[in-house]
Design a protein around this motif. Structure first.
Motif, PDB file in Angstrom:
ATOM      1  N   PRO A 106      82.095  16.610 -20.870  1.00  0.00           N
ATOM      2  CA  PRO A 106      83.084  17.237 -21.785  1.00  0.00           C
ATOM      3  C   PRO A 106      84.255  17.830 -20.983  1.00  0.00           C
ATOM      4  CG  PRO A 106      81.127  18.623 -21.595  1.00  0.00           C
ATOM      5  CD  PRO A 106      80.795  17.368 -20.827  1.00  0.00           C
ATOM      6  N   VAL A 107      85.452  17.535 -21.401  1.00  0.00           N
ATOM      7  CA  VAL A 107      86.680  17.982 -20.724  1.00  0.00           C
ATOM      8  C   VAL A 107      87.520  18.827 -21.706  1.00  0.00           C
ATOM      9  CG1 VAL A 107      88.774  17.242 -19.539  1.00  0.00           C
ATOM     10  CG2 VAL A 107      86.637  15.979 -19.223  1.00  0.00           C
ATOM     11  N   ASN A 108      88.092  19.915 -21.189  1.00  0.00           N
ATOM     12  CA  ASN A 108      88.987  20.819 -21.983  1.00  0.00           C
ATOM     13  C   ASN A 108      88.260  21.411 -23.198  1.00  0.00           C
ATOM     14  OD1 ASN A 108      91.218  20.494 -20.271  1.00  0.00           O
ATOM     15  ND2 ASN A 108      91.824  18.614 -21.323  1.00  0.00           N
ATOM     16  N   SER A 109      86.994  21.768 -22.938  1.00  0.00           N
ATOM     17  CA  SER A 109      86.233  22.603 -23.892  1.00  0.00           C
ATOM     18  C   SER A 109      86.196  22.071 -25.308  1.00  0.00           C
ATOM     19  CB  SER A 109      86.785  24.030 -23.905  1.00  0.00           C
ATOM     20  OG  SER A 109      86.841  24.588 -22.635  1.00  0.00           O
ATOM     21  N   PRO A 110      85.713  20.865 -25.510  1.00  0.00           N
ATOM     22  CA  PRO A 110      85.575  20.401 -26.898  1.00  0.00           C
ATOM     23  C   PRO A 110      84.503  21.235 -27.598  1.00  0.00           C
ATOM     24  CG  PRO A 110      84.518  18.881 -25.389  1.00  0.00           C
ATOM     25  CD  PRO A 110      85.218  19.848 -24.522  1.00  0.00           C
ATOM     26  N   THR A 111      84.753  21.553 -28.874  1.00  0.00           N
ATOM     27  CA  THR A 111      83.835  22.439 -29.610  1.00  0.00           C
ATOM     28  C   THR A 111      83.266  21.789 -30.857  1.00  0.00           C
ATOM     29  OG1 THR A 111      85.690  23.383 -30.818  1.00  0.00           O
ATOM     30  CG2 THR A 111      85.021  24.509 -28.795  1.00  0.00           C
ATOM     31  N   SER A 112      83.976  20.817 -31.437  1.00  0.00           N
ATOM     32  CA  SER A 112      83.480  20.217 -32.674  1.00  0.00           C
ATOM     33  C   SER A 112      83.966  18.784 -32.746  1.00  0.00           C
ATOM     34  CB  SER A 112      83.962  21.013 -33.887  1.00  0.00           C
ATOM     35  OG  SER A 112      85.351  20.954 -33.981  1.00  0.00           O
TER      36      SER A 112
ATOM     37  N   PRO B 260      91.186  17.548 -25.563  1.00  0.00           N
ATOM     38  CA  PRO B 260      89.765  17.580 -25.207  1.00  0.00           C
ATOM     39  C   PRO B 260      89.204  16.133 -25.142  1.00  0.00           C
ATOM     40  CG  PRO B 260      90.045  18.108 -27.518  1.00  0.00           C
ATOM     41  CD  PRO B 260      91.418  17.952 -26.952  1.00  0.00           C
TER      42      PRO B 260
ATOM     43  N   ASN C 116      99.661  21.702 -24.793  1.00  0.00           N
ATOM     44  CA  ASN C 116      98.239  21.950 -24.618  1.00  0.00           C
ATOM     45  C   ASN C 116      97.520  20.657 -24.213  1.00  0.00           C
ATOM     46  OD1 ASN C 116      98.116  24.797 -25.683  1.00  0.00           O
ATOM     47  ND2 ASN C 116      99.012  23.745 -27.450  1.00  0.00           N
TER      48      ASN C 116
ATOM     49  N   ASN D  59      89.090  21.026 -29.821  1.00  0.00           N
ATOM     50  CA  ASN D  59      88.757  22.234 -29.046  1.00  0.00           C
ATOM     51  C   ASN D  59      89.363  23.501 -29.669  1.00  0.00           C
ATOM     52  OD1 ASN D  59      91.431  21.994 -28.459  1.00  0.00           O
ATOM     53  ND2 ASN D  59      91.197  21.784 -26.216  1.00  0.00           N
TER      54      ASN D  59
ATOM     55  N   THR E 239      77.333  20.135 -29.517  1.00  0.00           N
ATOM     56  CA  THR E 239      76.464  20.851 -28.572  1.00  0.00           C
ATOM     57  C   THR E 239      75.335  19.925 -28.086  1.00  0.00           C
ATOM     58  OG1 THR E 239      75.067  21.651 -30.380  1.00  0.00           O
ATOM     59  CG2 THR E 239      76.863  23.084 -29.693  1.00  0.00           C
TER      60      THR E 239
END
Length: 983
Positions: free
Chosen positions: A903-909, A879, A876, A957, A932
């Motif tokens: 932001p790369v590869n959908s970081p979420t937190s 992020p 995988n 991510n 966010t």
């Protein structure tokens, strides 16, 4: 208390009272002549009103009267006096009541015996008590049990002036049921009468009531029933060896058909005479049954019941000694079933055993036609038998089936009906099988088999014979079998029996077996036999054929001696046919001549006695016996000299001559050297002649062709197979056989001789099998084949799937093969990576990029199917974000923000973890905070010292995470100037 025959009589020695009931007294006519005798009783009376006369209350007596020592009884008189003008007169029934000693309760079902001694008497009409149905019997004298009975209370105070009478008889309350409480009139061996009262509930007082039956209460006749009472007692159970009855009934009768006008004309003693004689043990005395008196009528049944002082067990039997009138002996067994035996146990009147005399005679094998005479009119039947049930009383009954054939007078006598404790049982009776047609001078044997109950004594035996006049005991004949001495003609038709004794050691019992008859026949002599001598050649059989002057059919028997010590029967060297011809084989010249002896018999003549047999001789000449010649085998083209096969004479002769031929005893061959051709086996014969006797022998010669060349087939490689079919060639000539040369175990050939036989029981390993084709003596041909059995490979397991983040290499971990070898292969993926050690179960794989890879772990073992397992490796991407530069941060701040972009590869937190310096300064970590708006907010500690603080920012991510260094510079807050202004 008192002891009788080992039993204990416990007397009811409490107080006694009596009174009137029923009859004229119940009609206020007064008791009339009814009374209880004074003495021994006393009448309790009180003075009437104003002292004028007395009033009767009840009879009474203390515990000193009517005890076991009493000689003066109380007479109970129930009466009806003559009335006036056709009316019933005064009169009453009476009773006496005995309290138990100290008024102690007596258990339910316990019998109290009132000793009456003399037979109750009835005046005004002659009727026997306790017997004739519906006249007096149980309607006349009955008993009941009472509970809560107490000592009587006397009060003779004058009742003048109205004072009430307060004397109290204290009779208590009646207990049990009328149906459940039985009263039986019994007689003991001395002829004394008893009333046996058995309440069906616990009681402490027993009452005996004497009453006139209602059918005798007629107005114009005065009558009274009187019975004496001496004492009352209970009786303990007797010992096992108390075999005689302790009581008997006076007799019972049913179905009396009384003629008009003679109601008082029949006494029970005319039906059962002297009932006590059946139990008094006096030899020659008996009770006697009659079926009626012609002037009065005939009963449907007449019976007598016997009572024992204990309950016999199922192992005990009954001994019955009867006298049967000659008119009974002539009846059929079916008619004799009208004499019936019953056994009872406990309070039930339902018999536990019922059997007619006819059936018993058949069952026990009783010979009723050969009984010993008792005078001119009676015969004695003395026998014992097992009932196989517990019982405490026994009844013998005449039924209408016997009575209806005109047997009226002294029809049946009873001498004894006693218990036979632990009675022996004859299981095998003596028979006439071994004593029929016994030859004069021989012995006859009789045997019996008997058993006794466990723990009993015996059995012992005593044999007897009957010579036509009397039974005689045989001295010394005391075992289960008896063999006579040499029989004589005078013993013909004698009878034999055995007396078997055993059972309880204190009172052994005897049973008598069935009778067996002895019959004797005369003997034949040598003059009755004709037979010729014989001469044979050794090895041949001699046949001796006798004839006889006796009437056919006859039976011949052969012996090796004149005294018949060694009989000859079919078997071994002897054969005796149905006509008595004896054929003998195996005779030798060395013991010649031989002598044999023959006897003869028929249906009327016994076999010759020892020493009187007919002798016959057999002469035997020497007979050579050639040894067996083993079969001979030749390969095609070989020759054989037959003389090399000449067999030796096993009898040891060497002077004889040999002749070879193609048939037994045929023309001699022109040459004894033979070269047979291929074909069917051929037989050659040789005869050896020595003097007048000869012996033949033969040999089979078989010629074989060379065998087919063997070919075992192609080598085989098998996988995990326990069986295979071999592939040898089918022999055209000869026979084949598979064999194991080597291998890991010993398998089984299904059909070893079959060229394509299956072989089973294989295990992994290498086998070498050999196919050999043989043809007689010719050289064998062999060929080998190798069969290799491979074990199945170990089941492949490529390990668990892997999910990785941002790596370029990982380790593959398959299972280590125990059988076979393994190999890693690339199956699919975004690139073709490099497998470092593909033949090792554990290896690195390199050159991975983001994406999903599949690798296969394959284990194989030669011809066996390979085992494959796949593993998936997923790489995988990581992020990331781009942090913007920070503006200077002063220490007095409480929060600051870090801006980020890209932001790369959908970081979420994100998560922040501070180092020790920052943590000590109070910086708080941040856990899984949503990422966010391009801004990361960070809370500062209050008044944090100026410093550079380090931490790690981890971007996530949901699948992978990426750590980024975080360095925060904190600057000291400048102080506000302190300005002072001078005045």
């Amino acid at each position: 208390m008192g002891s009788v025959n080992g039993q204990t009589r416990t007397y009811l020695n409490g107080t006694k009272t009596g009174n009137y009931f029923g009859g004229g007294a119940a009609l206020s006519l007064g008791p009339g002549s009814a009374s209880l005798s004074i003495p021994p009783m006393t009448a309790h009376t009180t003075t009437n009103f104003l002292g004028a006369g007395t009033t009767f209350r009840y009879f009474y007596g203390d515990n000193s009267i009517l005890t076991g020592a009493t000689t003066l009884p109380v007479k109970l008189r129930a009466s009806q006096d003559l009335g006036l003008l056709g009316l019933l007169g005064a009169g009453s029934d009476v009773y006496v009541e005995f309290r138990n000693t100290s008024n102690t309760p007596i258990p339910a079902g316990t019998t109290t015996y009132f000793k009456i001694k003399e037979k109750p008497t009835l005046s005004g009409i002659s009727v026997a008590v306790g017997g004739l149905l519906g006249l007096v019997e149980l309607q006349s004298i009955n008993g009941r049990g009472y509970t809560s009975a107490g000592d009587y209370i006397l009060n003779t105070a004058n009742t003048a002036g109205g004072a009430s009478y307060n004397g109290n008889e204290s009779v208590g309350n009646v207990v049990g049921t009328t149906a459940g409480t039985t009263t039986k009139m019994l007689i003991d061996k001395n002829g004394d009468w008893y009333a046996a009262v058995t309440p069906d509930a616990a009681y402490n007082a027993a009452r005996l009531e004497v009453a006139l039956p209602s059918d005798l209460r007629v107005a114009d006749i005065a009558r009274a029933l009187e019975a004496n009472v001496y004492s009352a007692f209970t009786l303990s159970s007797g010992g096992t060896c108390n075999t005689s009855p302790i009581f008997t009934s006076p007799g019972e009768a049913t179905g009396i058909n009384l003629n008009t006008g003679i109601i008082g004309g029949l006494d029970l003693s005319q039906l059962v005479a002297n009932p006590q004689y059946a139990i008094n043990g006096v030899a020659g005395q008996y009770s006697s049954f009659s079926s009626g008196v012609a002037s009065v009528g005939v009963a449907s049944t007449v019976s007598q019941t016997f009572y024992y002082d204990h309950t016999a067990t199922a192992n005990d039997g009954i001994h019955v000694n009867l006298g049967l009138s000659n008119s009974l002996i002539g009846l059929s067994l079916l008619q004799l079933n009208g004499i019936v035996f019953y056994a009872y146990s406990g309070s039930s009147e339902i018999p536990v055993y019922t059997k007619g005399l006819g059936d018993l005679a058949s069952l026990l094998g009783l010979d009723l036609l050969n009984l010993v005479n008792i005078g001119s009119s009676q015969k004695n039947l003395d026998f014992s038998f097992n009932l196989n049930v517990p019982f405490d009383r026994f009844k013998i009954e005449f039924q209408k089936g016997v009575l209806g054939v005109g047997v009226i007078g002294d029809a049946l006598r009873i001498y004894d009906v006693s218990i036979a404790p632990a009675l022996p049982t004859i299981t095998v009776q003596p028979t006439s099988v071994n004593s029929t047609n016994i030859c004069e001078g021989n012995t006859a044997s009789f045997s019996v088999a008997a058993t006794v109950p466990t723990g009993s004594t015996g059995p012992t035996y005593s044999w007897q014979y009957y010579d036509g006049t009397s039974w005689n005991t045989i001295s010394g004949a005391n075992s289960a079998s008896y063999t006579t001495g040499a029989t004589t003609a005078s013993m013909n038709n004698w009878l034999y029996r055995v007396l078997v004794t055993g059972g309880n050691p204190g009172c052994p019992q005897t049973v008598i077996s069935n009778e067996a008859k002895l019959t004797i026949n005369p003997r034949a002599t040598a003059a009755n036999i004709t037979v010729a001598n014989a001469a044979i050649c050794e090895g041949s059989a001699a046949t001796l054929s006798p004839t006889s002057t006796l009437t056919a059919p006859v039976t011949f028997k052969w012996y090796l001696d004149a005294n018949k010590a060694t009989p000859i029967t079919t078997g071994g060297n002897y054969t005796v046919d149905a006509s008595g011809n004896l054929t003998i084989s195996g005779l030798t010249a060395i013991n010649s001549p031989y002598t044999y002896y023959v006897s003869v018999s028929n249906s009327t003549n016994c076999e010759n006695a020892a020493g009187t047999l007919k002798a016959v001789s057999v002469t035997v000449n020497t007979q050579p016996v050639l040894a067996t010649i083993p079969p001979q085998s030749l390969c095609n083209g070989q020759s054989l000299d037959l003389t090399t096969l000449n067999p030796a004479d096993t009898k040891g002769t060497t002077t004889g001559t040999y002749v070879w031929s193609l048939t037994q005893g045929g023309t001699a061959l022109s040459s004894t050297t033979i070269t047979p051709s291929l074909g069917l086996p051929k037989t050659y014969y040789v005869r050896y002649t020595n003097a007048t006797c000869y012996s033949d022998q033969s040999v089979v010669v078989t010629v074989y062709a060379p065998p087919t060349i063997a070919a075992a087939g192609t080598n085989q490689n098998l996988c995990n197979s326990t069986t295979t079919d071999l592939e040898g060639n089918a022999p055209i000539v000869g026979t084949g056989a598979w064999s194991l040369v080597s291998g890991p175990n010993t398998p089984t050939f299904t059909t070893p001789s079959l060229y394509n036989s299956s072989v089973t029981g294989l295990a992994p390993g290498v086998y070498l099998f050999r196919w050999t084709i043989s043809s007689g003596p010719c050289t064998k041909s062999s060929s080998d084949v190798t069969v290799t059995v491979f074990a199945p490979p170990t089941t492949a397991n490529a390990g668990s799937n892997q999910s990785l983040c941002g790596v370029t290499s990982t380790t593959l971990s398959g299972n280590l093969p125990t059988t076979g070898s393994g190999q890693w292969t690339f199956k699919s993926g975004p690139t073709v990576p490099s497998i470092t050690s593909p033949l090792s179960n554990t290896t690195q794989v390199k050159g991975l990029v983001t994406g999903t890879y599949v690798f296969s772990w394959i284990i194989q073992n030669s011809v066996c199917p390979m085992s494959t397992s796949d593993v998936t490796i997923t790489v995988n991407p990581l992020p990331s974000i781009t942090l913007q530069p920070l503006v200077p941060i002063c220490a007095n701040r409480t929060e600051f923000k870090i801006n980020y972009t890209n932001p790369v590869n959908s970081p979420t937190s994100y998560t922040i973890q501070w180092d020790l310096t920052a943590t000590t300064a109070g910086w708080a970590g941040v856990t899984s905070t949503p990422l966010t708006g391009g801004v990361i907010s960070i809370t500062m500690p209050n008044n944090v010292p100026a410093n550079t603080y380090h931490g790690t920012l981890t971007i996530n991510n949901g699948t992978c995470s990426n750590d980024m260094p975080l360095n925060i510079d904190i600057y000291a807050t400048p102080h506000q100037p302190n300005i002072s202004i001078a005045n």
